[in-house]
Design a protein around this motif. Structure first.
Motif, PDB file in Angstrom:
ATOM      1  N   GLU A 101      13.410   7.798   9.060  1.00  0.00           N
ATOM      2  CA  GLU A 101      11.992   8.171   8.930  1.00  0.00           C
ATOM      3  C   GLU A 101      11.687   8.677   7.530  1.00  0.00           C
ATOM      4  N   THR A 102      12.561   9.515   6.992  1.00  0.00           N
ATOM      5  CA  THR A 102      12.367  10.055   5.643  1.00  0.00           C
ATOM      6  C   THR A 102      12.325   8.930   4.622  1.00  0.00           C
ATOM      7  N   ALA A 103      13.236   7.978   4.742  1.00  0.00           N
ATOM      8  CA  ALA A 103      13.268   6.857   3.796  1.00  0.00           C
ATOM      9  C   ALA A 103      12.006   6.009   3.897  1.00  0.00           C
ATOM     10  N   ILE A 104      11.534   5.766   5.110  1.00  0.00           N
ATOM     11  CA  ILE A 104      10.323   4.964   5.304  1.00  0.00           C
ATOM     12  C   ILE A 104       9.122   5.662   4.682  1.00  0.00           C
ATOM     13  N   ILE A 105       9.002   6.961   4.906  1.00  0.00           N
ATOM     14  CA  ILE A 105       7.889   7.738   4.359  1.00  0.00           C
ATOM     15  C   ILE A 105       7.940   7.738   2.831  1.00  0.00           C
ATOM     16  N   MET A 106       9.134   7.957   2.271  1.00  0.00           N
ATOM     17  CA  MET A 106       9.270   8.018   0.811  1.00  0.00           C
ATOM     18  C   MET A 106       8.935   6.679   0.151  1.00  0.00           C
ATOM     19  N   LYS A 107       9.244   5.588   0.821  1.00  0.00           N
ATOM     20  CA  LYS A 107       8.992   4.267   0.247  1.00  0.00           C
ATOM     21  C   LYS A 107       7.643   3.696   0.660  1.00  0.00           C
ATOM     22  N   ASN A 108       6.933   4.408   1.540  1.00  0.00           N
ATOM     23  CA  ASN A 108       5.644   3.942   2.037  1.00  0.00           C
ATOM     24  C   ASN A 108       5.767   2.536   2.646  1.00  0.00           C
ATOM     25  N   GLU A 109       6.791   2.361   3.475  1.00  0.00           N
ATOM     26  CA  GLU A 109       7.097   1.067   4.092  1.00  0.00           C
ATOM     27  C   GLU A 109       6.106   0.722   5.199  1.00  0.00           C
TER      28      GLU A 109
END
Length: 140
Positions: A80-88
């Motif tokens: 979830e953190t990675a998705i949020i940071m990359k705006n996926e």
């Protein structure tokens, strides 16, 4: 040795291969995602023709170079953190399903040249130790 890191965003591929490269004095070739990722993403995007092409390439590459694949998994929170940071655009559920696909294709094509590593509750340092042990097994 060629070492390929596969796994979803947030699984620590980049951090882990940098730490491993340093621990191994930069003597290996490290690849951050390759054919297995291509296959998984092609299937997520309904590009099955591309997935078939990548499967052929994966088989040839594995037969020719015998790389070691490190397939990483991560906790839902890490993803979830990675998705949020990359705006996926993908949902967390897609990434969770992606992890199962990584395991499936790795097991199917890489056989004994694959290491599954769950990054949940493990530091980079702990993961490097695990991978170093696996590398010794594969170098013999």
């Amino acid at each position: 040795m060629i070492i390929i890191f596969e796994g979803p965003d947030g699984s620590g591929r980049t951090s882990l291969f940098k730490a491993l490269a340093k621990a191994r004095n930069y003597e290996d070739t490290y690849i951050d995602r390759m054919f297995v990722s291509d296959i998984v993403y092609a299937m997520m995007n309904d590009k099955f023709f591309l997935a078939r092409e990548k499967i052929v390439q994966l088989r040839l590459f594995v037969e020719s170079f015998k790389p070691l694949h490190i397939v990483l998994s991560a906790s839902r929170e890490q993803i979830e953190t990675a998705i949020i940071m990359k705006n996926e655009q993908f949902s967390v559920e897609n990434y969770i399903g992606q992890e199962m696909r990584f395991r499936y294709f790795s097991k199917m094509f890489l056989k004994n040249r694959v290491v599954y590593l769950d990054r949940t509750n493990k530091t980079i340092k702990e993961c490097v130790k695990i991978i170093l042990k696996e590398i010794k097994k594969h170098e013999q």
